[in-house]
Design a protein around this motif. Sequence first.
Motif, mmCIF file in Angstrom:
data_model
loop_
_atom_site.group_PDB
_atom_site.id
_atom_site.type_symbol
_atom_site.label_atom_id
_atom_site.label_comp_id
_atom_site.label_asym_id
_atom_site.label_seq_id
_atom_site.Cartn_x
_atom_site.Cartn_y
_atom_site.Cartn_z
ATOM 1 N N LEU A 37 -7.667 8.346 -0.526
ATOM 2 C CA LEU A 37 -8.616 7.615 -1.356
ATOM 3 C C LEU A 37 -7.901 6.598 -2.229
ATOM 4 O O LEU A 37 -6.841 6.855 -2.748
ATOM 5 C CB LEU A 37 -9.377 8.571 -2.266
ATOM 6 C CG LEU A 37 -10.467 9.376 -1.590
ATOM 7 C CD1 LEU A 37 -11.089 10.321 -2.596
ATOM 8 C CD2 LEU A 37 -11.535 8.462 -1.015
ATOM 9 N N CYS A 46 -2.849 0.964 1.549
ATOM 10 C CA CYS A 46 -4.136 0.581 2.167
ATOM 11 C C CYS A 46 -3.980 -0.534 3.198
ATOM 12 O O CYS A 46 -4.982 -1.019 3.747
ATOM 13 C CB CYS A 46 -5.132 0.233 1.080
ATOM 14 S SG CYS A 46 -5.360 1.598 -0.072
ATOM 15 N N ASN A 105 1.836 -1.496 2.265
ATOM 16 C CA ASN A 105 1.468 -0.563 1.186
ATOM 17 C C ASN A 105 0.412 0.427 1.718
ATOM 18 O O ASN A 105 -0.023 0.302 2.862
ATOM 19 C CB ASN A 105 0.951 -1.371 0.000
ATOM 20 C CG ASN A 105 -0.365 -2.034 0.325
ATOM 21 O OD1 ASN A 105 -0.628 -2.389 1.460
ATOM 22 N ND2 ASN A 105 -1.205 -2.181 -0.656
ATOM 23 N N GLU A 144 -2.960 -3.749 3.132
ATOM 24 C CA GLU A 144 -3.174 -5.182 2.919
ATOM 25 C C GLU A 144 -1.915 -5.930 2.509
ATOM 26 O O GLU A 144 -1.935 -7.149 2.391
ATOM 27 C CB GLU A 144 -4.289 -5.403 1.872
ATOM 28 C CG GLU A 144 -3.933 -5.090 0.425
ATOM 29 C CD GLU A 144 -4.059 -3.599 0.074
ATOM 30 O OE1 GLU A 144 -4.188 -2.797 1.018
ATOM 31 O OE2 GLU A 144 -4.020 -3.276 -1.122
ATOM 32 N N CYS A 170 1.818 -2.266 -5.259
ATOM 33 C CA CYS A 170 2.293 -2.097 -3.884
ATOM 34 C C CYS A 170 3.806 -2.110 -3.790
ATOM 35 O O CYS A 170 4.458 -3.030 -4.303
ATOM 36 C CB CYS A 170 1.781 -3.237 -3.014
ATOM 37 S SG CYS A 170 0.038 -3.550 -3.221
ATOM 38 N N THR A 212 -9.909 -3.150 -3.749
ATOM 39 C CA THR A 212 -10.523 -3.205 -5.095
ATOM 40 C C THR A 212 -11.394 -1.981 -5.394
ATOM 41 O O THR A 212 -12.466 -2.114 -5.997
ATOM 42 C CB THR A 212 -11.344 -4.504 -5.326
ATOM 43 O OG1 THR A 212 -12.549 -4.493 -4.553
ATOM 44 C CG2 THR A 212 -10.546 -5.749 -4.971
ATOM 45 N N GLY A 253 1.894 3.170 -8.895
ATOM 46 C CA GLY A 253 2.009 2.343 -7.691
ATOM 47 C C GLY A 253 1.869 3.162 -6.425
ATOM 48 O O GLY A 253 2.052 4.377 -6.440
ATOM 49 N N TYR A 305 -7.702 4.412 -18.086
ATOM 50 C CA TYR A 305 -7.093 3.133 -18.471
ATOM 51 C C TYR A 305 -6.820 3.002 -19.965
ATOM 52 O O TYR A 305 -5.846 2.380 -20.355
ATOM 53 C CB TYR A 305 -7.956 1.950 -17.986
ATOM 54 C CG TYR A 305 -7.993 1.865 -16.479
ATOM 55 C CD1 TYR A 305 -8.660 2.830 -15.729
ATOM 56 C CD2 TYR A 305 -7.339 0.852 -15.796
ATOM 57 C CE1 TYR A 305 -8.678 2.790 -14.345
ATOM 58 C CE2 TYR A 305 -7.359 0.793 -14.408
ATOM 59 C CZ TYR A 305 -8.032 1.768 -13.696
ATOM 60 O OH TYR A 305 -8.048 1.716 -12.327
ATOM 61 N N THR A 342 -11.140 0.457 -7.594
ATOM 62 C CA THR A 342 -11.485 0.632 -9.002
ATOM 63 C C THR A 342 -11.915 -0.677 -9.640
ATOM 64 O O THR A 342 -12.825 -0.687 -10.477
ATOM 65 C CB THR A 342 -10.280 1.171 -9.804
ATOM 66 O OG1 THR A 342 -9.551 2.048 -8.980
ATOM 67 C CG2 THR A 342 -10.746 1.877 -11.043
ATOM 68 N N LEU A 343 -11.258 -1.757 -9.267
ATOM 69 C CA LEU A 343 -11.595 -3.039 -9.905
ATOM 70 C C LEU A 343 -13.068 -3.380 -9.716
ATOM 71 O O LEU A 343 -13.707 -3.920 -10.621
ATOM 72 C CB LEU A 343 -10.744 -4.173 -9.308
ATOM 73 C CG LEU A 343 -9.245 -4.097 -9.495
ATOM 74 C CD1 LEU A 343 -8.593 -5.409 -9.086
ATOM 75 C CD2 LEU A 343 -8.884 -3.770 -10.931
ATOM 76 N N GLY A 392 -0.322 9.861 -6.173
ATOM 77 C CA GLY A 392 0.252 8.823 -5.327
ATOM 78 C C GLY A 392 -0.461 8.657 -4.003
ATOM 79 O O GLY A 392 -1.076 9.587 -3.488
ATOM 80 N N ALA A 393 -0.372 7.455 -3.469
ATOM 81 C CA ALA A 393 -0.887 7.186 -2.142
ATOM 82 C C ALA A 393 0.260 6.607 -1.319
ATOM 83 O O ALA A 393 1.074 5.851 -1.844
ATOM 84 C CB ALA A 393 -2.033 6.192 -2.226
#
Length: 587
Positions: free
Chosen positions: A581, A284, A282, A286, A101, A436, A128, A27, A438-439, A176-177
Amino acid sequence: MAATPMPKRLPEPIINENAKIVLQRRYLRKDTEGTPFENYRELFWRVASSIAAEEKKYADSVYTVSKLAREFYDLMTSYRFLPNSPTLMNAGTDLGQLAACFVLPVEDSIEGIFDSVKHAAMIHKSGGGTGFSFSRLRPKDSVVGSTGGVASGPLSFLRIFNCATEQIKQGGTRRGANMGILRVDHPDIMEFIKAKERDGELNNFNLSVGLTEAFMRAVEKGEDYELVDPKTGLVSGTLNAGEVFGILVQKAWESGDPGMVFLDRVNRDNPTPAQGDMESTNPCGEQPLLPYEACNLGSINLGLVYAAGQNGHDSEIDWDELKRIVHLAVRFLDNVIDASNYPLPQITETVERNRKIGLGVMGWADLLFQLGIPYNSQKAVDLAERVMKFIRDESRAASKQLAKERGPFPAYADSVFGKADLGPYRNATTTTIAPTGTLSIIGGCSSGVEPLFALSFVRNVMDGDRLVETNPHFETALKNANAHSASLMEEVAKKGSIASMEFLPEDVRRVFVTAMDIEPMWHLKMQAAFQKYTDNAVSKTVNLPNEATQEHIREIYWKAYEYGCKGVTVYRDGCKSSQVLCTGDSE
Ligand code: ADP
């Protein structure tokens, strides 16, 4: 927009040890040698001041830019609220892509497909995640008009997307995911369901089968259903719905893959049906979106709105504080839309038309620990509904306030809100519950609305040192019960759970439950409770013990449908997992 200079007496943020590792690795901004050229305070000020700077555009704002920048800084550095990773990484930088997303269309043409591969690459580069529906692609072996050859089908193209993702390491941040969705009535559905059978296949994709109500009704009645060629619109065959559902259940039992998404349920909540259907989410799951739509997310740490009981009153939630955070967070997320540079003009257009934001929560398990409410209880499920209803209502109130200052989202008149005369709102959606990954590390809290995986665990640090890390609320509870000892903590770290430690006080064992102690149906009830008051969707895993049967999974899937969940992800302990992941550790 030019950001406010950093005030001299801006407090230094307190960063936990794990957050330091994550922030340093991905970051903090770095020079070409990879050496960070900003510190933690500069990072959070970069984000706060650049997002607040958008306020200048709105003459009717109730805030000055400098006051708002300071409020955003305090909000983030107290970890009451954090925006999604791309905002933390890219706000106030030249890249400036701030949303997590995206959904991209995949058209049934070579140009369309490879445009989409390129667009996905551009999005991955900016941090993203992308979702795609492959349902529009003509099935394998159908005729290609221009050449007379045969089409290779959705699966072969999915592999190309997967391969492209593999090659684009995201500028030192994250790989990327992707989410890949195929409708259950696509002729290639069986190949899709089995696509991740072999370990490592399509490792950059989560796959979900798009289920329809017609399909679910056919499962119930044991009937066949029709497969439709998306190119011609003609029925190309039939399958037995019960058998297909059975294979889906079997695959979920074996590996957790593919998941499922209830497309009709998702589209019942489509706020802008005039712009078409939502066909994918997206990575995951949500955030369902229209093709070329993006959404930025942010999460409130519920563990920090706990209010200790006073003068004989029970402990509670500090509702006034929660309301304050929600209003500030909605303003933050709406400003993020303006501050973000989207990688494609079509995305900018769609995002600016609907202005979707996704405010959610993390630290839910931490809040329950403090309130002394077991996750697996009706009381917790009722509280989840109450909390999320409050957040949804307040986030909509905040969005209304923004509409007064800035005008409604441009597609408002044509949206379900405009038609029902409910607004005007500034945002077509306001709530999403993200994983969340990483958050929650940065915030030092439990992730999303999930229970803890372990109350205590051993972290192997450099030089072979072992560090026992324990949930602080659990530690406090043990101390209060005079049950705390170093040897006990070692024991808990080995097991993760205290379910079998009968020598510990009963109330501590009841409250401090972990993911594997919780009956699968309580996981699902919790997901449904949050979904009831969430505009978008809820990221949640239903954990099952290793000995769970396919019948158990079938029941979870069916109940998820009946409870009105938008999708469901199950994970059976010890089965091979090939989930993409989404945590800070994903390389
Ligand atoms: P964070 O905590 O990093 O903000 P979350 O774990 O809440 O992120 O994930 C939210 C969304 O961010 C995901 O659904 C996905 O769209 C995107 N995302 C997460 N991890 C990645 C990744 N490694 N690469 C690309 N996108 C990601």
